[in-house]
Design an enzyme around this catalytic site. Sequence first.
Site, PDB file in Angstrom:
ATOM      1  N   ASP A 147      41.218  42.105  46.731  1.00  0.00           N
ATOM      2  CA  ASP A 147      40.847  40.843  46.101  1.00  0.00           C
ATOM      3  C   ASP A 147      42.017  40.307  45.287  1.00  0.00           C
ATOM      4  O   ASP A 147      42.419  40.896  44.279  1.00  0.00           O
ATOM      5  CB  ASP A 147      39.622  41.052  45.207  1.00  0.00           C
ATOM      6  CG  ASP A 147      39.146  39.778  44.529  1.00  0.00           C
ATOM      7  OD1 ASP A 147      39.712  38.709  44.816  1.00  0.00           O
ATOM      8  OD2 ASP A 147      38.205  39.862  43.724  1.00  0.00           O
ATOM      9  N   SER A 166      34.188  37.017  38.601  1.00  0.00           N
ATOM     10  CA  SER A 166      35.298  36.067  38.622  1.00  0.00           C
ATOM     11  C   SER A 166      35.512  35.470  37.232  1.00  0.00           C
ATOM     12  O   SER A 166      35.739  36.203  36.271  1.00  0.00           O
ATOM     13  CB  SER A 166      35.017  34.986  39.679  1.00  0.00           C
ATOM     14  OG  SER A 166      36.169  34.230  39.959  1.00  0.00           O
ATOM     15  N   HIS A 185      36.580  38.366  47.702  1.00  0.00           N
ATOM     16  CA  HIS A 185      36.239  38.043  46.320  1.00  0.00           C
ATOM     17  C   HIS A 185      34.742  37.796  46.126  1.00  0.00           C
ATOM     18  O   HIS A 185      34.273  37.716  44.987  1.00  0.00           O
ATOM     19  CB  HIS A 185      37.023  36.805  45.870  1.00  0.00           C
ATOM     20  CG  HIS A 185      36.854  36.468  44.422  1.00  0.00           C
ATOM     21  ND1 HIS A 185      37.149  37.349  43.392  1.00  0.00           N
ATOM     22  CD2 HIS A 185      36.399  35.337  43.807  1.00  0.00           C
ATOM     23  CE1 HIS A 185      36.898  36.788  42.232  1.00  0.00           C
ATOM     24  NE2 HIS A 185      36.430  35.571  42.453  1.00  0.00           N
TER      25      HIS A 185
END
Length: 430
Positions: A334, A277, A392
């Site tokens: 995602d 991320s 995610h």
Amino acid sequence: MRLTISSRPSCTLPSASKHLENITASARPCCCTTSTRLPTQSYSPMESLHRIKHPTALSSLTCNPSLRLRKNWMEYQGLNNWEGLLDPLDDTLRKEILRYGQFVEAAYRSFDFDPSSPTYANCKYPRNSLLNRCRIGETGYRMTKNLRATCGIQLPSWFDRAPSWVSTRSSWIGYVAVCQDKEEISRLGRRDVVIAYRGTATCLEWLENLRATLTCLNEDDDSNNVGVPMVERGFQSIYTSGTATCPSLRDMIREEISRVIQMYGDEPLSFTISGHSLGAALATLTACDINSTFPNAPMVTVISFGGPRVGNKSFRCQLDKSGTRILRIVNSDDLITKVPGFVAIDDEGGLPSWLPRRVEDTPWVYADVGRELRLSSKESPYLNKRDVATCHELSTYLHLVNGFVSSTCPFRATAKKMLNKHHREKLGFR
């Protein structure tokens, strides 16, 4: 969002412990072959040296996995853009991706997420025991540096009087670890240095993520000039901001990399930067910074999981010229991998010549970087939850990597064994 703008062909960037027993135990194929069976072949010392300096297709190498990695570590680190290793996914590369994913998992496990804790936003464990206490198995690495990041976003003065979980500017973001185990160094074929970053955790980091317009990568550049490398404003702020008591993440990285090169620069050495991320974006900026600051740096490779877009096409070209290798692990389901901004795709569109220039000059046009390994939550027969958060999760990514075989056989049944009970419940396993 993707926008077709021109007829030019797409230019994509080339961009890669003993592993957990339950991961390696699950590496059995289903109906499809997970990697090419390689014939046994021996080489003279001179031939072996030549093959390391000039790697060829892995199909001509020995079928011993440890020997294959040791002799051809540069190829597994992306020297040839992971050509022939991604589809089908080579088992040795799979294990390396999962191994680096565990270092990122350790960054998450070490971070104090509890706002009521006196050590909120700091590392929970001492440096000399962090990797062991994170229970990721024996790695052969020793942690050498804690890394902190500071949010530089300007807010009203009253914001600093808010609770600490809201106003915390500097927080622990990850660490640097150097491989010290002789057996592991032998298995890898070099001494590896890992830089691992967690994802977004604090309130101000979320606010920085929302600053999605592009800004100049180099402070001295003029954003009005054409062809200037530009990156997402919030990511750049987190990487370069510091305070009177906390140096910037960039300064910490440069200091540690300089020390490591001085200490180990006379032996085979690699830097592998991994993150999830926000950590994936910071990993990309870190790799670019290392290659820009240290012209003779050892091989720098990024293994990123679920990363957002980072910069424009000029930034991608700078990464390309510097020789930075980036392998982006992307889950098609995602949402985070589809933001910020939009990507201009080269195609035979027959559009007016002025349109591409107008579009590319806007502060919202990004470019995907590196080589992509695209996976999908929908291909896993075990994932029941497919909401935005689950798609995610780092644990979802590790599950999908462990299960992926090829584009024609996207998942293998044995992959379920990789996740522990906690992760299975978290992801809603059937």
